[in-house]
Write a protein that holds these residues in place. Structure first.
Motif, PDB file in Angstrom:
ATOM      1  N   GLU A   1      -5.186  -2.684  -3.140  1.00 40.80           N
ATOM      2  CA  GLU A   1      -4.789  -2.973  -1.759  1.00 40.80           C
ATOM      3  C   GLU A   1      -5.948  -2.733  -0.794  1.00 40.80           C
ATOM      4  O   GLU A   1      -6.214  -3.547   0.086  1.00 40.80           O
ATOM      5  N   LEU A   2      -6.626  -1.613  -0.967  1.00 37.37           N
ATOM      6  CA  LEU A   2      -7.755  -1.295  -0.088  1.00 37.37           C
ATOM      7  C   LEU A   2      -8.889  -2.298  -0.259  1.00 37.37           C
ATOM      8  O   LEU A   2      -9.495  -2.735   0.721  1.00 37.37           O
TER       9      LEU A   2
ATOM     10  N   CYS B   1      -5.157   9.523  -5.189  1.00 34.51           N
ATOM     11  CA  CYS B   1      -4.789   8.634  -4.086  1.00 34.51           C
ATOM     12  C   CYS B   1      -5.375   9.133  -2.768  1.00 34.51           C
ATOM     13  O   CYS B   1      -5.910   8.346  -1.976  1.00 34.51           O
TER      14      CYS B   1
ATOM     15  N   LEU C   1      -3.324   1.157  -5.370  1.00 37.52           N
ATOM     16  CA  LEU C   1      -3.829   1.550  -4.058  1.00 37.52           C
ATOM     17  C   LEU C   1      -5.233   1.011  -3.842  1.00 37.52           C
ATOM     18  O   LEU C   1      -5.523   0.403  -2.813  1.00 37.52           O
ATOM     19  N   ARG C   2      -6.091   1.196  -4.814  1.00 36.45           N
ATOM     20  CA  ARG C   2      -7.473   0.690  -4.683  1.00 36.45           C
ATOM     21  C   ARG C   2      -7.496  -0.828  -4.564  1.00 36.45           C
ATOM     22  O   ARG C   2      -8.332  -1.376  -3.839  1.00 36.45           O
TER      23      ARG C   2
ATOM     24  N   ALA D   1     -11.973   5.244   1.573  1.00 40.64           N
ATOM     25  CA  ALA D   1     -11.789   3.975   2.283  1.00 40.64           C
ATOM     26  C   ALA D   1     -11.821   4.133   3.799  1.00 40.64           C
ATOM     27  O   ALA D   1     -11.667   3.169   4.534  1.00 40.64           O
TER      28      ALA D   1
ATOM     29  N   ALA E   1      -9.850   6.445   5.682  1.00 42.01           N
ATOM     30  CA  ALA E   1      -8.618   6.902   6.340  1.00 42.01           C
ATOM     31  C   ALA E   1      -8.951   7.987   7.356  1.00 42.01           C
ATOM     32  O   ALA E   1      -9.766   8.877   7.093  1.00 42.01           O
TER      33      ALA E   1
ATOM     34  N   SER F   1      -5.558  -2.019   5.618  1.00 46.51           N
ATOM     35  CA  SER F   1      -6.010  -0.843   6.354  1.00 46.51           C
ATOM     36  C   SER F   1      -5.450   0.439   5.753  1.00 46.51           C
ATOM     37  O   SER F   1      -4.258   0.533   5.475  1.00 46.51           O
ATOM     38  N   PRO F   2      -6.302   1.460   5.597  1.00 40.32           N
ATOM     39  CA  PRO F   2      -5.801   2.761   5.143  1.00 40.32           C
ATOM     40  C   PRO F   2      -4.979   3.467   6.214  1.00 40.32           C
ATOM     41  O   PRO F   2      -4.500   4.567   6.009  1.00 40.32           O
TER      42      PRO F   2
ATOM     43  N   LEU G   1      -8.079   7.091  -0.434  1.00 38.79           N
ATOM     44  CA  LEU G   1      -7.849   6.808   0.982  1.00 38.79           C
ATOM     45  C   LEU G   1      -8.981   7.350   1.853  1.00 38.79           C
ATOM     46  O   LEU G   1      -9.448   6.673   2.776  1.00 38.79           O
TER      47      LEU G   1
ATOM     48  N   ILE H   1       0.839  -1.205   0.000  1.00 37.71           N
ATOM     49  CA  ILE H   1       0.000   0.000   0.000  1.00 37.71           C
ATOM     50  C   ILE H   1       0.874   1.255   0.000  1.00 37.71           C
ATOM     51  O   ILE H   1       0.560   2.238  -0.667  1.00 37.71           O
TER      52      ILE H   1
END
Length: 124
Positions: free
Chosen positions: A19-20, A65, A16-17, A72, A74, A25-26, A69, A4
């Protein structure tokens, strides 16, 4: 380094998306395994700090990005290195106006003071 954070450092919003979406975890600290690191680098904070010697490079991807985040979940007011938040890091660069807007819309605290007693109030 966790994938990430590699995605953040490349400003690769698709990675990134992914991974999320896989449940990463963000809030994953980039330096969690480093006993000598005294600060926390969340992906959101890292997006503000990485490659800032050329803040205009990949700006659109950096904004994407940050948006991913925040979508998601963050924590916009997470306290990171030197007790800074993502907003305190972002306001240092005039090129990051869109990012500052995203952080403020997500509820970033403009009154947070960090280790050197600066706040965002005077620059926003």
């Amino acid at each position: 380094m966790a994938p990430i954070h590699e995605a953040i450092r490349a400003f690769d919003v698709d990675a990134l998306r992914s991974e999320l979406a896989a449940g990463v975890s963000p809030e994953l600290d980039a330096d969690a395994d480093d006993p000598y690191e005294d600060g926390i680098y969340t992906p959101l904070y890292s997006a503000m700090q990485w490659c800032t010697q050329w803040p205009e490079r990949k700006l659109e991807e950096r904004v994407a990005c940050v948006a991913a985040l925040l979508e998601a979940g963050a924590a916009v007011n997470a306290i990171c290195y030197n007790s800074k938040t993502a907003l305190l890091a972002a306001v240092q660069y005039e090129e990051f106006g869109d990012i500052v807007d995203l952080l403020l819309a997500a509820g970033a605290d403009v009154n947070h003071h960090y280790a050197y007693d600066d706040s965002c109030e005077s620059v926003i």
